[in-house]
Scaffold this active site. Structure first.
Site, PDB file in Angstrom:
ATOM      1  CB  CYS A  52      -9.638  -8.149 -42.595  1.00 37.24           C
ATOM      2  SG  CYS A  52     -11.193  -9.020 -42.305  1.00 37.24           S
ATOM      3  CB  VAL A  53      -6.267  -4.430 -44.947  1.00 35.98           C
ATOM      4  CG1 VAL A  53      -5.085  -3.461 -45.001  1.00 35.98           C
ATOM      5  CG2 VAL A  53      -5.939  -5.704 -45.714  1.00 35.98           C
TER       6      VAL A  53
END
Length: 214
Positions: free
Chosen positions: A153-154
């Site tokens: 997700c980062v």
């Protein structure tokens, strides 16, 4: 990473700096208990240190009057219905069903009054959430990123930040992954192609050097 690989990427023209603009926002990706609770199947061994770094960034950003955005993967219904192929690939998304305590923000780093909270179904903080408009309406040009996980997700959120016209700054100490291998590999790739990977001290200095609100 280093040595010949660094030289090869530099020779190919990768790794220049995108730098900071005038109006940063802080984006903390999925600082939830699923990654911080040792009883969770998604627990990250290095998550505790990353959460402490995220909390320090949030405090500095609030003091500087910069927007603070928290995201969380969240499913009111069945993840297999809301994000069927993602759930097929990652059954661990069940941790983010409404009512599951692992879907909640951690006591160490959680939203405060005035912060923005974005609920999402997929890895990117921007996909289907309207976050790009929220930031643009606030005049943001730089997005400082931390969160879980570096390779998931980062990374997705950082790439979309760039694609929406923001300057991404990924804070090394404020991100964590299941293993140092994918963590370091993704930081290297992000720093080479899509963002600046910076230290916590650098991020804090840049944020606290900014004038406060008003």
């Amino acid at each position: 990473m280093g040595g010949r690989l660094d030289d090869d990427y530099a020779a190919a023209g990768f790794g220049r700096r995108v730098g900071w603009g005038e109006r940063p926002a802080l984006l903390l990706v999925d600082a939830v208990r699923a990654y911080a609770d040792p009883g969770s199947r998604l627990w990250l061994e290095t998550g505790r240190a990353a959460l402490a770094a995220m909390a320090a960034l949030a405090s500095a950003a609030r003091s500087a009057g910069a927007p603070v955005v928290f995201t969380a993967v969240h499913y009111e219904g069945d993840p297999a219905t809301d994000a069927p192929h993602f759930h097929r690939k990652v059954p661990g998304l069940d941790a983010f069903r409404a009512g599951n305590p692992h879907a909640e923000f951690t006591p160490v780093c959680r939203p405060e009054e005035g912060d923005l909270v974005v609920r999402k179904h997929y890895p990117s903080a921007f996909f289907g959430t309207g976050l790009d408009r929220m930031l643009a309406e606030r005049g943001v040009d730089t997005v400082v990123v931390g969160g879980f996980s570096t390779s998931g997700c980062v990374r997705a959120s950082t790439l979309d930040a760039l694609q929406y016209g923001f300057r991404p700054q990924v804070v090394r100490e404020a991100a964590a992954d299941r293993d140092q291998g994918p963590h370091e590999a993704n930081l290297f790739d992000l720093d080479s192609k899509y963002a600046d990977v910076i230290t916590l001290d650098d991020a804090l200095n840049r944020l606290t050097a900014r004038p406060g609100p008003g």
